[in-house]
Design a protein around this motif. Structure first.
Motif, PDB file in Angstrom:
ATOM      1  N   LEU A   8     -12.874  -5.654   0.925  1.00 24.97           N
ATOM      2  CA  LEU A   8     -12.492  -4.465   1.691  1.00 24.97           C
ATOM      3  C   LEU A   8     -13.733  -3.730   2.183  1.00 24.97           C
ATOM      4  O   LEU A   8     -13.799  -3.280   3.335  1.00 24.97           O
ATOM      5  CB  LEU A   8     -11.633  -3.539   0.838  1.00 24.97           C
ATOM      6  N   LEU A  17      -5.876 -11.546   3.097  1.00 28.26           N
ATOM      7  CA  LEU A  17      -6.721 -10.610   3.838  1.00 28.26           C
ATOM      8  C   LEU A  17      -7.559 -11.347   4.876  1.00 28.26           C
ATOM      9  O   LEU A  17      -7.809 -10.824   5.973  1.00 28.26           O
ATOM     10  CB  LEU A  17      -7.626  -9.853   2.864  1.00 28.26           C
ATOM     11  N   TYR A  29      -5.324  -6.371  -6.161  1.00 33.69           N
ATOM     12  CA  TYR A  29      -5.905  -5.495  -5.155  1.00 33.69           C
ATOM     13  C   TYR A  29      -7.059  -4.662  -5.726  1.00 33.69           C
ATOM     14  O   TYR A  29      -7.955  -4.247  -4.993  1.00 33.69           O
ATOM     15  CB  TYR A  29      -4.840  -4.563  -4.579  1.00 33.69           C
ATOM     16  N   LEU A  68     -12.706  -1.567   5.236  1.00 34.48           N
ATOM     17  CA  LEU A  68     -11.344  -1.095   5.063  1.00 34.48           C
ATOM     18  C   LEU A  68     -11.304  -0.058   3.948  1.00 34.48           C
ATOM     19  O   LEU A  68     -12.086  -0.118   3.003  1.00 34.48           O
ATOM     20  CB  LEU A  68     -10.391  -2.246   4.735  1.00 34.48           C
ATOM     21  N   MET A 106      -9.073   1.715   0.934  1.00 34.75           N
ATOM     22  CA  MET A 106      -7.903   1.434   0.108  1.00 34.75           C
ATOM     23  C   MET A 106      -7.066   2.677  -0.148  1.00 34.75           C
ATOM     24  O   MET A 106      -7.577   3.751  -0.435  1.00 34.75           O
ATOM     25  CB  MET A 106      -8.323   0.818  -1.230  1.00 34.75           C
ATOM     26  N   LEU A 149       0.781  -8.908   4.161  1.00 34.03           N
ATOM     27  CA  LEU A 149       0.097  -7.768   4.787  1.00 34.03           C
ATOM     28  C   LEU A 149       0.738  -7.535   6.151  1.00 34.03           C
ATOM     29  O   LEU A 149       0.930  -8.480   6.930  1.00 34.03           O
ATOM     30  CB  LEU A 149      -1.405  -8.027   4.950  1.00 34.03           C
ATOM     31  N   HIS A 193      -5.936   0.221   3.995  1.00 34.46           N
ATOM     32  CA  HIS A 193      -5.222  -0.861   3.326  1.00 34.46           C
ATOM     33  C   HIS A 193      -4.354  -0.232   2.246  1.00 34.46           C
ATOM     34  O   HIS A 193      -4.840   0.270   1.239  1.00 34.46           O
ATOM     35  CB  HIS A 193      -6.233  -1.838   2.712  1.00 34.46           C
ATOM     36  N   SER A 210      -1.283  -0.393  -0.618  1.00 34.89           N
ATOM     37  CA  SER A 210      -0.591  -1.326  -1.504  1.00 34.89           C
ATOM     38  C   SER A 210      -0.219  -0.612  -2.793  1.00 34.89           C
ATOM     39  O   SER A 210      -0.504   0.576  -2.960  1.00 34.89           O
ATOM     40  CB  SER A 210      -1.484  -2.531  -1.813  1.00 34.89           C
ATOM     41  N   CYS A 229      -9.717   0.636   8.972  1.00 32.41           N
ATOM     42  CA  CYS A 229      -8.266   0.605   8.769  1.00 32.41           C
ATOM     43  C   CYS A 229      -7.950   0.932   7.307  1.00 32.41           C
ATOM     44  O   CYS A 229      -8.728   0.597   6.405  1.00 32.41           O
ATOM     45  CB  CYS A 229      -7.731  -0.778   9.127  1.00 32.41           C
ATOM     46  N   GLY A 262       0.388  -3.916   2.101  1.00 29.90           N
ATOM     47  CA  GLY A 262       0.427  -5.198   1.409  1.00 29.90           C
ATOM     48  C   GLY A 262       1.217  -5.156   0.122  1.00 29.90           C
ATOM     49  O   GLY A 262       1.395  -4.106  -0.490  1.00 29.90           O
TER      50      GLY A 262
END
Length: 305
Positions: free
Chosen positions: A204, A171, A195, A209, A211, A145, A187, A189, A185, A128
């Protein structure tokens, strides 16, 4: 025969883009010099010519101590106060505070988790970013994203502010498209305050998710590439308002996902590629670039499993 010295020539658009990234804190002068083999004095001339900040109080990005960072922040606040308003200033301040706190206290979120990672399916890493789209009378911000395996744009949203709410809306598009398949998953960035906001981190966590944070924009190349494609090839100067921008972005998203084949995907569109891998026993693998090692730069090359 004498060696002929060649001189690299950069377009005004290229210089403006790099200056904007430097002034946003997404890119350092030293990184521009190293990657594009240009002198520091040349980059500083770009800043003077194309920068938005007053020439008399040019922002210095490359400061090391926390005391200097605080001074830098105060200067930036003074310079931008009349330009972008109190709302944007609060975002810049928060981002600086987060960065300082992370360096002192450490932050488990501040790690690049995708260096050298090998992907073999969708929903393993989404990348992202936030980019600007400057018009004569308005500046818009585009939140993106993208699935790093299938190259599919899974979230795309435009706004006239940089609030974390817009990142959350982007998101939300991913969650609506992928559902629970997005759980676990990564994420990926940059370290933007949107974020790293509490609200975004909570989203998240809610959807399980993980980070991953890039140290600089070079480590978020796929998202940065998408920014360039959107602004240079698909968005034009006839945007009337935010609603019109998002209508355009919705069409661009459909076009890139459903109609534009990609060489790396075997000349399939991202959606065609995702359908294709559903019916094969051994899915192709793609290795992401490892910035901790001396490797040949790449966006991620598919190879046989």
């Amino acid at each position: 025969m004498k060696n002929i010295k060649t001189r690299r020539v950069f377009s005004p658009e290229f210089k403006k883009e790099k200056v904007a990234l430097i002034e946003q804190g997404k890119l350092r002068v030293s990184e521009v010099c190293k990657v594009y083999q240009v002198s520091g004095s040349a980059v500083r001339k770009w800043l003077v010519k194309y920068g938005k900040l007053p020439k008399t109080e040019r922002l210095v990005v490359e400061k090391t101590s926390e005391e200097k960072k605080n001074v830098e922040l105060l200067k930036k606040i003074a310079e931008l106060e009349r330009v972008i308003g109190q709302q944007q200033l609060q975002l810049i301040y928060k981002e600086s505070v987060i960065q300082c706190a992370s360096e002192y206290l450490g932050d488990d979120w501040d790690k690049n988790l995708i260096n050298g990672l090998v992907l073999d399916d969708i929903n393993q890493v989404i990348a992202g970013d936030i980019t600007y789209f400057i018009l004569k009378e308005e500046t818009y911000y585009i939140f993106t994203l993208k699935d790093m395996y299938s190259k599919r744009i899974v979230g795309l949203y435009g706004s006239d502010t940089m609030l974390s709410l817009n990142a959350i809306k982007t998101l939300g598009q991913v969650v609506k498209l992928r559902g629970s398949n997005i759980n676990e998953c990564i994420h990926h960035s940059d370290a933007g305050s949107q974020y790293k906001s509490t609200a975004y981190k909570n989203k998240l966590r809610k959807h399980q998710l993980v980070m991953s944070i890039a140290d600089n924009c070079l480590q978020n190349g796929m998202a940065e590439q998408l920014n360039g494609v959107l602004k240079n090839s698909y968005l034009f100067k006839d945007i009337k308002n935010v609603n019109h921008l998002n209508k355009k972005l919705k069409e661009v998203k459909r076009l890139l996902n459903y109609e534009r084949p990609i060489e790396a995907l075997g000349y399939r569109t991202p959606v065609e590629f995702e359908k294709w891998i559903e019916n094969i026993a051994s899915k192709p693998k793609v290795k992401l670039y490892d910035f901790t090692k001396q490797e040949t730069p790449c966006m991620g090359d598919f190879k046989k499993a």
